[in-house]
Every structure is written in C-alpha cells, then in structure tokens.
Enzyme design. Structure first.
Site, mmCIF file in Angstrom:
data_model
loop_
_atom_site.group_PDB
_atom_site.id
_atom_site.type_symbol
_atom_site.label_atom_id
_atom_site.label_comp_id
_atom_site.label_asym_id
_atom_site.label_seq_id
_atom_site.Cartn_x
_atom_site.Cartn_y
_atom_site.Cartn_z
ATOM 1 N N TYR A 1 0.808 -1.225 0.000
ATOM 2 C CA TYR A 1 0.000 0.000 0.000
ATOM 3 C C TYR A 1 0.840 1.274 0.000
ATOM 4 O O TYR A 1 0.311 2.366 -0.188
ATOM 5 C CB TYR A 1 -0.921 0.031 1.230
ATOM 6 C CG TYR A 1 -1.979 -1.038 1.222
ATOM 7 C CD1 TYR A 1 -3.032 -0.987 0.316
ATOM 8 C CD2 TYR A 1 -1.923 -2.106 2.117
ATOM 9 C CE1 TYR A 1 -4.007 -1.976 0.306
ATOM 10 C CE2 TYR A 1 -2.893 -3.099 2.116
ATOM 11 C CZ TYR A 1 -3.934 -3.024 1.205
ATOM 12 O OH TYR A 1 -4.894 -4.001 1.191
ATOM 13 N N HIS B 1 -4.135 6.397 -1.331
ATOM 14 C CA HIS B 1 -4.742 6.452 0.003
ATOM 15 C C HIS B 1 -3.701 6.751 1.081
ATOM 16 O O HIS B 1 -4.058 7.118 2.201
ATOM 17 C CB HIS B 1 -5.434 5.109 0.300
ATOM 18 C CG HIS B 1 -6.772 5.229 0.955
ATOM 19 N ND1 HIS B 1 -7.479 6.410 1.052
ATOM 20 C CD2 HIS B 1 -7.558 4.294 1.570
ATOM 21 C CE1 HIS B 1 -8.629 6.191 1.687
ATOM 22 N NE2 HIS B 1 -8.694 4.921 2.017
#
EC number: 3.1.1.29
Length: 194
Positions: free
Chosen positions: A16, A21
């Site tokens: 990630y 995000h």
C-alpha cells in the site's frame, strides 16, 4: 490554539505504500525528514511516532500502523495519553475532491466517505472538530471506481504534482507555527503545482 499532534493516514504494508490512500503518510514522512526526526514504531500508540519542535511547540508525529478504517484507535490512544484535544490535532489525508497538485487546510466538517476520518471522528467521541490537511489526489469520475482508485498508484505525472503539493504543505505547516494559521492557509491555498 496550537497543534500538538500531526497524523498521516495510511494503510500498513509495502503493497500500500505507494497508493493514493497513503498520501497523508507521505506528508508526515516528509515532515519527519525535514525536521530530522525519524519515525519509530511505538506499539502502545499503534503506529510510527516521533517528537518534534515546531516554532516553540512540542509536537508529536504519528502514522498509524492499523488499517485505514481503524485509524482512530491510534489517534485516540495518543490524544488520550498526552491530553491532546481534537482542535489540537492535524490529520493529513488523501482528498478525492481536490486535483493532484493542490492541498488545503480545513477545520472540522464531515468525513466525506473517508474511512480513516470516519473512524477518527468516532474514536474522538464523535467530535469532528480537528484540523485536516486535504491532499488532492483527484477523482476517477465514477463513484463505483473510488476504491480501486485510492488503492491504486498514481501515474508518474500525477505523483509529481502530489509530491510538490505535499512539499508546499510541509513548508506551510512549519509556517503555521511561526506566522499563524491565516498566513499559512493563504499561502497553501494559493498554491497549485503545474
């Protein structure tokens, strides 16, 4: 009013790290680097933390190691331990409603569907009155594509714009502590990376 805790929202793990995000964590990472205050994992705060001096203020930095939708656990743990009020917290997060290359300060408001903000509001006793740094990532144009979009990596051209906005936001955050929020906001809100 002073800021005592600056939080960068993210999902944990290498897969990630480069996703949209995680823009909030990119900001806190840069701030820690600029202030030569490396982040270290601290289990009791469910995140990576550091302590810095901004202006004459003692400020904590935090990047939660929980998943995004549990960010409030880390924020509430630190706020409670150091007796920090919601209006003394700045939360940096990715913002779909701003284009890449733009970042804006904001006090309070809703969560706009952002699960990290939603959990922080909840864990602070349903109090939304903390400061936010909204880092523009743009919008995919279709609300059904939002999840894939925020968990995707921006193309190089967009990454450059986001990085420039984060760089300016770091300068303006430092300025907040020396020259006040109004000046810092005016400067940041006039900025648009090209």
């Amino acid at each position: 009013m002073t800021i005592k805790l600056i939080v960068g929202l993210a999902n944990p793990g290498a897969e990630y790290a480069a996703t949209r995000h995680n823009a909030g964590a990119w900001f806190v990472d840069l701030l820690a680097e600029r202030l030569r205050a490396p982040l270290r994992e601290e289990a009791k705060f469910f995140g990576y933390t550091s302590r810095v001096t901004l202006g004459s203020e003692d400020v904590r930095l935090l990047v939660p190691t929980t998943f995004m939708n549990l960010s409030g656990k880390a924020v509430a743990a630190m706020a409670s331990f150091f007796r920090i009020n919601p209006d003394e917290i700045l939360v940096a997060h990715d913002e779909l409603d701003l284009p890449p290359g733009v970042a804006k300060f904001k006090l309070g408001g809703g969560h706009g569907g952002h699960n990290g903000l939603k959990d922080i509001i909840s864990k602070l006793g349903n109090n939304p009155n903390f400061h936010r740094l909204r880092i523009g990532i743009g919008h995919p144009g279709d609300k059904n594509k939002v999840v894939g979009f925020v968990l995707g990596k921006p193309p190089v051209s967009e990454q450059k714009l986001i990085d420039e906005a984060i760089d300016e936001a770091a300068r303006c955050t430092e300025m907040w502590f020396t020259d006040g929020l109004t000046k810092a906001t005016n400067r940041l809100h006039a900025f648009k990376a090209q």
